[in-house]
Design an enzyme around this catalytic site. Sequence first.
Site, PDB file in Angstrom:
ATOM      1  N   SER A 184       0.802  -1.222   0.000  1.00  0.00           N
ATOM      2  CA  SER A 184       0.000   0.000   0.000  1.00  0.00           C
ATOM      3  C   SER A 184       0.837   1.274   0.000  1.00  0.00           C
ATOM      4  CB  SER A 184      -0.968   0.003   1.183  1.00  0.00           C
ATOM      5  OG  SER A 184      -0.292  -0.288   2.389  1.00  0.00           O
ATOM      6  N   HIS A 220       1.743   4.867   4.256  1.00  0.00           N
ATOM      7  CA  HIS A 220       0.862   5.445   3.238  1.00  0.00           C
ATOM      8  C   HIS A 220       1.237   6.899   2.954  1.00  0.00           C
ATOM      9  CE1 HIS A 220      -2.502   2.398   4.470  1.00  0.00           C
ATOM     10  NE2 HIS A 220      -1.442   1.820   3.926  1.00  0.00           N
TER      11      HIS A 220
END
Length: 290
Positions: free
Chosen positions: A215, A268
């Site tokens: 991610s 992230h």
Amino acid sequence: MGQPLIAFNQQSAAHLLANYLTSQGLPASVTSSSQSNEFIVVLASAEHIQQAQQIAEDFLENPQHPKYQQAAWDKGQNVDLAPSESAFSIQNVVSDAIKAPFTSAVFLLCVVVYVLSFLGLFGPIAQQLLMQPLGTVAQTNEWWRLLGPAFIHFSALHIIFNLLWWSMLGAKIERTFGVSMLFIVFMVSAIVSNVAQSFFTQPVQGNLLLFGGLSGVVYAVMGFVWWCGWLRPSWGVSLPNSIVGFMLVWLVLGYADILWVNMANAAHTAGLVSGCLFAALLSLGSKKAR
């Protein structure tokens, strides 16, 4: 009347080639044929017909190359060869990945690691791939751990979500800018996001840091495509505002800690920032080159 060069069924393709020929010092225009419903690229002079034919052949091999959109943009036209293409269909995701070898290689590696983990080998895999505190890595020289967590996923939903975005956005970058650019974005964003997350994760047994997933890289390629579309729309890569909004809201929800899963918020954020910075630097370098 000029020298006819090539005919197209699509007006957009004809204008794209004509703009590029003109930018290369070979003035060209587009005329239409009412009888055959074709759009003909016509050279102003037949003096350089061989050079123009070679450019036309190159265009037919790769009409999506950003240099053609750049020529159209410089002339004040933003020509889209496929405005109705649905970039988010499963069929297009799979097709794009097949045409992009590095995207496919990362995809397959993540799948292999997940399948082996599912079959009971998560322990040995985690021992070798999970991140450790930077001080420990420096002592053991196991530098591959800076990349390792990107290939580990903890659930089916986790890997499906990440690989769908990676397949779509990674393939878009690889087809537009080449495998080298995607490789650099992947390597840097994976390392940066994993290192960032390591500062916010407590070690468990064996001094391992229990986080993983692609991610951080996904947010990097999302940021890269987003800012390329914003800074240099002539390159032909962009994301709808709705998709950007969704990913940013997902990022905020992770910090709010109201989701049913533990989010690697630092990874992230670091990935997103690194991807945006890559796009900004690439745009700045392109302007200086011109």
